[in-house]
Write an enzyme that holds these catalytic residues in place. Structure first.
Site, mmCIF file in Angstrom:
data_model
loop_
_atom_site.group_PDB
_atom_site.id
_atom_site.type_symbol
_atom_site.label_atom_id
_atom_site.label_comp_id
_atom_site.label_asym_id
_atom_site.label_seq_id
_atom_site.Cartn_x
_atom_site.Cartn_y
_atom_site.Cartn_z
ATOM 1 C CG ASP A 331 -11.374 40.211 -32.576
ATOM 2 O OD1 ASP A 331 -11.610 41.429 -32.566
ATOM 3 O OD2 ASP A 331 -11.827 39.434 -33.426
ATOM 4 C CG ASP A 630 -12.162 35.767 -35.153
ATOM 5 O OD1 ASP A 630 -11.693 36.862 -35.520
ATOM 6 O OD2 ASP A 630 -13.330 35.612 -34.772
ATOM 7 C CG ASP A 634 -7.345 39.244 -35.347
ATOM 8 O OD1 ASP A 634 -7.242 40.433 -35.014
ATOM 9 O OD2 ASP A 634 -8.411 38.627 -35.376
#
Length: 916
Positions: A331, A630, A634
């Site tokens: 990410d 996070d 995800d």
């Protein structure tokens, strides 16, 4: 029609949504709500399907590895070696308990997502406001939102005033998203559906009302929950290899034992009982019954080392799997970047000013670009900097040594900029008293504040979207076009700033309020500022190390593609960066995505389904994928990945529960440390196998040759068990503590299907086994030839095999380099301690009367000691010569035969150069 089946609520006008949901702005009646609750079910996520704990525990024994261990325990028990049998049984039990505990993670991950739904909500029922349990909300309910509320269901907004919603856990957006009630395009991605408020997200500012469009599993967070349930846990490469190795080795030992038993009885006239005892002794001798336990210990040591680097491993084999990682999907927000907005660029008439520093910390200078004078440019920018500080509701302060913002992140960045320019926010705000304000409105896309200057004049400060601010000032967008494009290319978000000094009041005694009509004329355009979520400096170095290790890094983010590409370029993720958006992914089939996934560096505007597809596409090429993230969005891809890595500080609980590893410091660099540790763990496991198989194989080959050629056994069954016991509990264990070999991160990642026993290790196992057997039989026959009794000859054989194992340990400590170095000779405290224990044990074995009674041994002389040590020295020198010869002939590259070749080698230039 099921109203929840309609997915494009964001594209419909509010009144049309109400009509389709059979609702109105006054809310539902209680009777309507109860009927819909019965039809649609509660607004809650379904619980995970659970298996009875007893069945989950029993299932832990269903593997070839466990059968392998149980067979070894049975063999030990048949020889009355109950200590060995008990130890093996204990290993089986510990493995079962660990597996039982780990399987509870999926249920906890689901629970963490369910906990994100707010417990209560304010809705209209029977024409009045009521506080309801979130589970009682139904499609058609009118829900009221205020700052600080967690959105209780997916809402189609009907009214919004200054509404900002933090959607980072769902979409990855680094700043709160402006919301409004107007419809948006039907094909808009989740992050662009500005007319929707999604369940589980947090209202950062403003207020709104909306109609419930979807509840429970039909919400966006519900879809993520279903994805998470559908993802099957991926077996790690190490477990697959151990399982394959155990199955193959078990069948090989069983077949060999059967043939040997038949030969002993039929060809050598052994009594079947004597033959069975001898064959079982051989089987126990060759079976490395302590190997799984030591592998588990090796992994546990890796976990402890990672804990010291702020990385918590939640799944034991994940340490080793990281060592095989060939691609890291990460990410952007909060992982590669700081998740702290900062002003990077100030654009005023005639000057571009670059701002130093990183994040909210008011540290860094202001520098004019080009040949402009810094002091003059900064002085000219004082008006826009003052405007940014005063048209602002945020505060900046230090907590626990870190600068943090209270309020909007972009406004916090403006406060930091003012402090970098030498202004005191509290002092300036005190001098410029605020009289009134027009809060940010998504319809006008700007905010305005009215102030009284220290001289008594009334001044309006304005900030907002560049096009909105330019429109009210009359600024020519074409004059700023090139500079705006340059900032956008660097991934910056732009805000425009303006001010108006009001004339002396006419008809009013004083300016005490602010109205939109005051923004209609005489507005002075001050310029633009470019904001960025700055990359982490440590992440840039970590990515460079990943690339040198042949590991590709791919960014998967919910942010805009241009922003993501700019950050990726600053971090050095690739050379010629290529990107795809979520819309592009939608147009690709799974097969087409798999064909393109290797060449793409950045995936932007992605949904949870997109992330899952990307991970699976990479895995379809046989790649070992580590995924970092996070947010709740995800969680499914974290679970699908071979190693899911969650952020410990800013990560959601759902992400942490779905992950194999949690980074306590949210530092991408810790992943690189984890990869290094994983490669060390795998190297140590290979060293362990490379040492265990020959030391067991040497005594086995010696006994088999005795049976085949009909001479006296050089060791008794009890003595074979003694060798296994004393070596496995000492020398076999110390290899788990070996430090990282030099050059570990300069090697490419190994293939996922690389065999645990590579061709080189197989050669080494056979070669050393026959060398040890030759040494043992040479000592045995020499002793008998010199008139020594059988018991003394056998005592010599046991001692020489143990000493040879010590010297072989020093050779195998370095698989990728020569061992004959000063560093290699010194060993480690663990190695030296283990050797001391072995020496003491062998002295007891040889000279202690009670040990002589048990093992039928005899005392030896000092001259015998020299006879025992000399073959060990010779073995070490011979094997070092073998390493040197193989390296010079180019065969030593077989050590790296498990290195990746194929699709992963084309991930980026660094990977190509390191694998060829």
């Amino acid at each position: 029609m099921n109203p929840q089946a309609v997915s494009a609520w964001h594209a419909l006008p509010g009144d049309t949504v109400l009509e389709r949901l059979d609702a109105d702005r006054a809310g539902l009646s209680q009777d309507q709500a109860e009927a819909r609750l019965h039809r649609h079910g509660p607004n809650a996520l379904p619980g995970a399907v659970t298996v009875h704990p007893l069945l989950r525990f029993v299932a832990q024994f269903n593997s070839a590895l466990i059968y392998f261990l149980l067979a070894a325990a049975l063999a030990a028990a048949l020889l009355d070696h109950f200590v060995d049998a008990a130890v093996i049984a204990l290993v089986v039990l510990i493995n079962a308990v660990v597996g039982f505990v780990q399987e509870g993670k999926a249920e906890r991950a689901m629970g963490a997502i369910r906990d994100m739904i707010a417990p209560h909500a304010v809705a209209l029922r029977d024409g009045g406001r009521r506080t309801l349990a979130v589970a009682d909300l139904v499609p058609g309910d009118i829900v009221m939102l205020e700052a600080g509320d967690r959105v209780p269901a997916d809402l189609r907004l009907l009214h919004a005033r200054g509404l900002l919603i933090d959607e980072a856990p769902l979409t990855g957006e680094s700043v709160p998203v402006e919301k409004q009630e107007a419809p948006v395009a039907a094909e808009a991605a989740i992050a662009d559906q500005r007319s929707m408020a999604f369940s589980g997200t947090l209202v950062a500012a403003g207020q709104a009302s909306g109609v419930v469009a979807a509840t429970g599993p039909e919400t966006q967070i519900g879809r993520i929950s279903r994805l998470l349930q559908a993802v099957e846990t991926v077996t790690t490469p190490l477990l697959r290899q151990i399982d394959s190795f155990a199955r193959g080795f078990t069948w090989l030992v069983m077949a060999g034992a059967a043939l040997l038993f038949a030969f002993a009885v039929l060809a050598r006239d052994y009594h079947w009982v004597d033959a069975l005892i001898a064959v079982v002794a051989v089987a126990v001798g060759i079976i490395p019954e302590g190997l799984p336990a030591v592998i588990t210990i090796t992994l546990a040591i890796g976990v402890q080392r990672m804990a010291a680097r702020s990385a918590v491993i939640r799944h034991l084999p994940a340490v080793e799997t990281l060592g095989a990682t060939s691609v890291i999907c990460t990410d952007k927000t909060g992982t590669l970047t700081r998740n702290e907005m900062m002003v990077r660029r100030v654009l005023i008439e005639g000057s571009d000013i670059l701002v130093g520093g990183s994040g909210y910390a008011p540290e860094g200078g202001l520098t004019a670009r080009g040949a402009d004078d810094d002091a003059a440019a900064i002085a000219a920018a004082s008006a826009i900097i003052r405007c940014g500080l005063l048209c602002n509701d945020a505060a900046l302060g230090q907590r626990d040594g870190h600068w943090q913002v209270d309020g909007d992140p972009m406004e916090g960045a403006l406060v930091a900029l003012a402090m970098k320019a030498g202004l005191n926010p509290d002092h300036l705000r005190g001098e410029w008293q605020r009289i009134d304000e027009i809060p940010f409105d998504a319809a006008h896309r700007l905010m305005a504040t009215l102030h009284r200057s220290p001289a008594g004049a009334c001044v309006i400060f304005i900030k907002g979207a560049p096009e909105a601010v330019m429109a009210i000032t009359g600024a020519d967008p074409l004059a700023w076009e090139a500079r705006i494009a340059a900032a956008a290319d660097d991934g910056e978000r732009l805000l425009g700033f303006a001010m108006r000094t009001l004339p002396a009041p006419r008809g009013r005694l004083a300016f005490e309020d602010l109205s939109p009509t005051d923004l209609a004329s005489d507005i002075r355009f001050l310029g633009l500022m470019g904001f960025i979520d700055p990359p982490r400096e440590e992440a840039k170095a970590a990515i460079a190390e990943c690339r040198s290790a042949g590991i590709a890094v791919k960014m998967i983010t919910g942010d805009h593609l241009r922003t993501a590409l700019a950050i990726a370029g600053q971090l050095g993720i690739g050379d010629a960066l290529r990107g795809l958006t979520g819309a592009d992914l939608e147009a690709l089939s799974d097969e087409a995505l798999a064909a393109r996934v290797l060449e793409v560096d950045v995936f932007a505007r992605t949904s949870p389904e997109h992330k899952l597809r990307i991970v699976r596409a990479l895995q379809s090429h046989g790649l070992i994928v580590a995924m970092t993230g996070d947010g709740v969005n995800d969680a499914p891809s974290l679970k699908q990945a071979d190693v899911g890595t969650a952020m410990g500080q800013k990560g959601s609980e759902a992400a942490k529960e779905a992950a194999d590893m949690v980074l306590l410091d949210d530092d991408f660099a810790s992943i690189v440390a984890a990869v290094r540790e994983g490669r060390t763990v795998y190297d140590n496991i290979r060293k362990l196998i490379s040492w265990t198989l020959p030391t067991n194989g040497g005594e086995t080959v010696a006994v088999v040759l005795a049976i085949l050629f009909g001479f006296t056994l050089p060791m008794t069954a009890t003595q074979i068990l003694w060798i296994n016991l004393v070596l496995a509990l000492t020398l076999g264990l110390v290899l788990a503590f070996e430090p990282t070999e030099p050059g570990t991160m300069a090697r490419p990642p190994r293939r996922a299907n690389a065999p645990l026993l590579s061709p080189f290790l197989l050669w080494r196992a056979l070669f050393v086994s026959f060398l040890l057997a030759g040494i043992a039989l040479g000592i045995f026959f020499d002793a008998l030839a010199h008139g020594r009794d059988l018991e003394t000859a056998r005592t010599l054989v046991v001692n020489v095999l143990v000493v040879a194992a010590i010297f072989y340990l020093f050779n195998v400590r370095y698989l990728h380099m020569r061992s004959l170095t000063w560093r290699g000779a010194l060993g480690t405290p663990a190695v030296l301690g283990a050797i001391a224990i072995v020496v003491i044990a062998q002295l007891l074995f040889t000279f202690a009367p009670f040990m002589q009674a048990i093992f039928d041994t005899r005392p030896l002389s000092i001259a015998d000691g020299a006879t025992i040590v000399a073959p060990g020295v010779l073995l070490f020198v011979l094997l070092e010569g073998e390493k040197l010869l193989m390296r010079r002939l180019g065969w030593f590259a077989e050590l790296a035969s498990e290195a990746r070749d194929g699709p992963a080698a084309d991930l980026h230039p660094a990977a190509r150069s390191s694998t060829r």
